[in-house]
Design a protein around this motif. Sequence first.
Motif, PDB file in Angstrom:
ATOM      1  N   MET A 171       5.055   9.769   2.587  1.00 24.54           N
ATOM      2  CA  MET A 171       3.848   8.950   3.040  1.00 24.54           C
ATOM      3  C   MET A 171       3.070   9.801   3.929  1.00 24.54           C
ATOM      4  O   MET A 171       1.628   9.792   3.630  1.00 24.54           O
ATOM      5  N   LEU A 172       3.281  10.701   4.640  1.00 24.21           N
ATOM      6  CA  LEU A 172       2.408  11.697   5.377  1.00 24.21           C
ATOM      7  C   LEU A 172       1.816  12.584   4.354  1.00 24.21           C
ATOM      8  O   LEU A 172       0.507  13.229   4.677  1.00 24.21           O
ATOM      9  N   GLU A 173       2.409  12.879   3.184  1.00 28.95           N
ATOM     10  CA  GLU A 173       1.720  14.065   2.488  1.00 28.95           C
ATOM     11  C   GLU A 173       0.586  13.349   1.743  1.00 28.95           C
ATOM     12  O   GLU A 173      -0.497  14.205   1.412  1.00 28.95           O
ATOM     13  N   THR A 174       0.514  12.007   1.601  1.00 29.38           N
ATOM     14  CA  THR A 174      -0.981  11.393   1.104  1.00 29.38           C
ATOM     15  C   THR A 174      -1.080  10.101   1.948  1.00 29.38           C
ATOM     16  O   THR A 174      -0.766   8.881   1.702  1.00 29.38           O
ATOM     17  N   PRO A 175      -1.617  10.429   3.230  1.00 29.54           N
ATOM     18  CA  PRO A 175      -1.831   9.261   4.260  1.00 29.54           C
ATOM     19  C   PRO A 175      -2.608   8.184   3.843  1.00 29.54           C
ATOM     20  O   PRO A 175      -2.425   7.217   4.403  1.00 29.54           O
ATOM     21  N   LYS A 176      -3.533   8.253   2.983  1.00 27.04           N
ATOM     22  CA  LYS A 176      -4.395   7.223   2.724  1.00 27.04           C
ATOM     23  C   LYS A 176      -3.818   6.240   1.523  1.00 27.04           C
ATOM     24  O   LYS A 176      -4.395   5.268   1.120  1.00 27.04           O
ATOM     25  N   LYS A 177      -2.662   6.486   0.713  1.00 30.47           N
ATOM     26  CA  LYS A 177      -2.170   5.870  -0.348  1.00 30.47           C
ATOM     27  C   LYS A 177      -1.469   4.755   0.059  1.00 30.47           C
ATOM     28  O   LYS A 177      -0.581   4.875   1.227  1.00 30.47           O
ATOM     29  N   VAL A 178      -1.533   3.739  -0.656  1.00 26.30           N
ATOM     30  CA  VAL A 178      -0.415   2.533  -0.589  1.00 26.30           C
ATOM     31  C   VAL A 178       0.568   2.818  -1.570  1.00 26.30           C
ATOM     32  O   VAL A 178       0.555   2.946  -2.676  1.00 26.30           O
ATOM     33  N   PHE A 179       1.829   2.903  -0.907  1.00 27.49           N
ATOM     34  CA  PHE A 179       2.930   3.191  -1.683  1.00 27.49           C
ATOM     35  C   PHE A 179       3.837   1.777  -2.063  1.00 27.49           C
ATOM     36  O   PHE A 179       3.937   1.075  -1.079  1.00 27.49           O
ATOM     37  N   SER A 180       4.241   1.543  -3.242  1.00 28.88           N
ATOM     38  CA  SER A 180       4.928   0.654  -3.669  1.00 28.88           C
ATOM     39  C   SER A 180       6.493   0.867  -3.439  1.00 28.88           C
ATOM     40  O   SER A 180       6.825   2.128  -3.284  1.00 28.88           O
ATOM     41  N   LYS A 181       7.400   0.101  -3.409  1.00 25.44           N
ATOM     42  CA  LYS A 181       8.758   0.161  -3.209  1.00 25.44           C
ATOM     43  C   LYS A 181       9.113   1.239  -4.198  1.00 25.44           C
ATOM     44  O   LYS A 181      10.200   2.031  -3.999  1.00 25.44           O
ATOM     45  N   ILE A 204      12.581   1.524   5.762  1.00 27.44           N
ATOM     46  CA  ILE A 204      11.133   1.350   6.462  1.00 27.44           C
ATOM     47  C   ILE A 204      11.320   0.818   7.794  1.00 27.44           C
ATOM     48  O   ILE A 204      10.722   1.036   8.839  1.00 27.44           O
ATOM     49  N   SER A 205      12.097  -0.530   7.768  1.00 26.90           N
ATOM     50  CA  SER A 205      12.506  -1.049   8.971  1.00 26.90           C
ATOM     51  C   SER A 205      13.122  -0.168  10.170  1.00 26.90           C
ATOM     52  O   SER A 205      12.757  -0.138  11.321  1.00 26.90           O
ATOM     53  N   ASN A 206      13.959   0.731   9.595  1.00 31.47           N
ATOM     54  CA  ASN A 206      14.565   1.580  10.616  1.00 31.47           C
ATOM     55  C   ASN A 206      13.720   2.630  11.171  1.00 31.47           C
ATOM     56  O   ASN A 206      13.699   2.832  12.319  1.00 31.47           O
ATOM     57  N   ILE A 220       3.233   2.280  10.437  1.00 30.54           N
ATOM     58  CA  ILE A 220       3.551   2.031   8.958  1.00 30.54           C
ATOM     59  C   ILE A 220       2.986   0.454   8.900  1.00 30.54           C
ATOM     60  O   ILE A 220       3.757  -0.456   9.548  1.00 30.54           O
ATOM     61  N   GLY A 221       2.327   0.027   7.890  1.00 35.11           N
ATOM     62  CA  GLY A 221       1.845  -1.219   7.810  1.00 35.11           C
ATOM     63  C   GLY A 221       2.337  -1.661   6.320  1.00 35.11           C
ATOM     64  O   GLY A 221       2.922  -1.125   5.604  1.00 35.11           O
ATOM     65  N   GLY A 225       2.985  -7.914  -1.067  1.00 29.92           N
ATOM     66  CA  GLY A 225       3.180  -7.907  -2.618  1.00 29.92           C
ATOM     67  C   GLY A 225       2.983  -6.352  -3.446  1.00 29.92           C
ATOM     68  O   GLY A 225       3.008  -6.346  -4.463  1.00 29.92           O
ATOM     69  N   ILE A 226       2.651  -5.410  -2.578  1.00 28.46           N
ATOM     70  CA  ILE A 226       2.565  -4.184  -2.929  1.00 28.46           C
ATOM     71  C   ILE A 226       3.728  -3.261  -2.467  1.00 28.46           C
ATOM     72  O   ILE A 226       4.545  -2.560  -3.016  1.00 28.46           O
ATOM     73  N   GLY A 227       3.603  -3.083  -1.030  1.00 29.49           N
ATOM     74  CA  GLY A 227       4.542  -2.150  -0.408  1.00 29.49           C
ATOM     75  C   GLY A 227       4.047  -1.832   0.865  1.00 29.49           C
ATOM     76  O   GLY A 227       3.971  -2.647   1.620  1.00 29.49           O
ATOM     77  N   TYR A 228       3.778  -0.386   1.261  1.00 30.23           N
ATOM     78  CA  TYR A 228       3.689   0.247   2.320  1.00 30.23           C
ATOM     79  C   TYR A 228       2.467   1.295   2.751  1.00 30.23           C
ATOM     80  O   TYR A 228       2.281   1.641   1.486  1.00 30.23           O
ATOM     81  N   LYS A 229       2.001   1.273   3.735  1.00 28.40           N
ATOM     82  CA  LYS A 229       0.856   2.243   3.956  1.00 28.40           C
ATOM     83  C   LYS A 229       0.842   2.759   5.480  1.00 28.40           C
ATOM     84  O   LYS A 229       1.290   2.008   6.111  1.00 28.40           O
ATOM     85  N   LEU A 230       0.234   3.822   5.685  1.00 37.60           N
ATOM     86  CA  LEU A 230       0.419   4.411   6.932  1.00 37.60           C
ATOM     87  C   LEU A 230      -0.877   3.574   7.405  1.00 37.60           C
ATOM     88  O   LEU A 230      -2.090   3.472   7.032  1.00 37.60           O
TER      89      LEU A 230
END
Length: 232
Positions: A171-181, A204-206, A220-221, A225-230
């Motif tokens: 996630m830190l390598e691409t901080p603006k990206k929204v990542f799907s599971k 992610i919860s951990n 981490i937000g 319906g998609i996944g997670y982002k910073l």
Amino acid sequence: MEKILIIEDDLDINQLLQRILKKEGYEVVSAYSGTEGELRLSMEEFDLMLCDLVLPGMSGEDLIKKVRKDKTFPIIALTSKSGLEDKVQVLGLGADDYVTKPFEQPELLARVNAQLRRMKLMSGKAKEEQGEEACDLTFRDIVLSPESMDVMVKGEKLELTAHEFEILKTMLETPKKVFSKESLYESVWKNGYYGEDNTISVHISNIRKKIARITSEEYIGTVWGIGYKLNL
């Protein structure tokens, strides 16, 4: 030679694990209770731990949670339960993987080898052998070092498992990206994603809980319906 700690109270299974791993070339240390395993961990350094969940003295669950406070080596849990909820619970404790008993020797070795191989790559050894250096990744008050596998939040060390480290690094390598599971799972585990698997959510919860012990700021937000982002 990597050193593996086996914590299993069943004598036959413990001896079987010893034979399998020694034949593969690993150095093996055995313990037969949770308290003995804890003692071994205080006396020696290990590269991986195989831990039964039902143990005398101290349960495997409690030992894994205790180990995860200051150890980052891979942990593979040994369990007789194979349901999805059981798998999620095991991962939530801090284990990186689990093997269901009775197990097949090829599967056990494949999981052990994969965890150790991933740990070696993540520690930067492969890059060092190639004469390369990995730059630190920074995001707000997080500093992640791929070489040393250290993560600092507001100057305080964040203790992560190998998979938690790799997820945060991705996630830190691409901080603006929204990542799907799916994208996170395939990036970290390097194999196919199965939609019913709750592995990423647990990790992610951990990560969130561990960061919350240091700061109340959310890093981490969730994108529903998609996944997670910073959180920028």
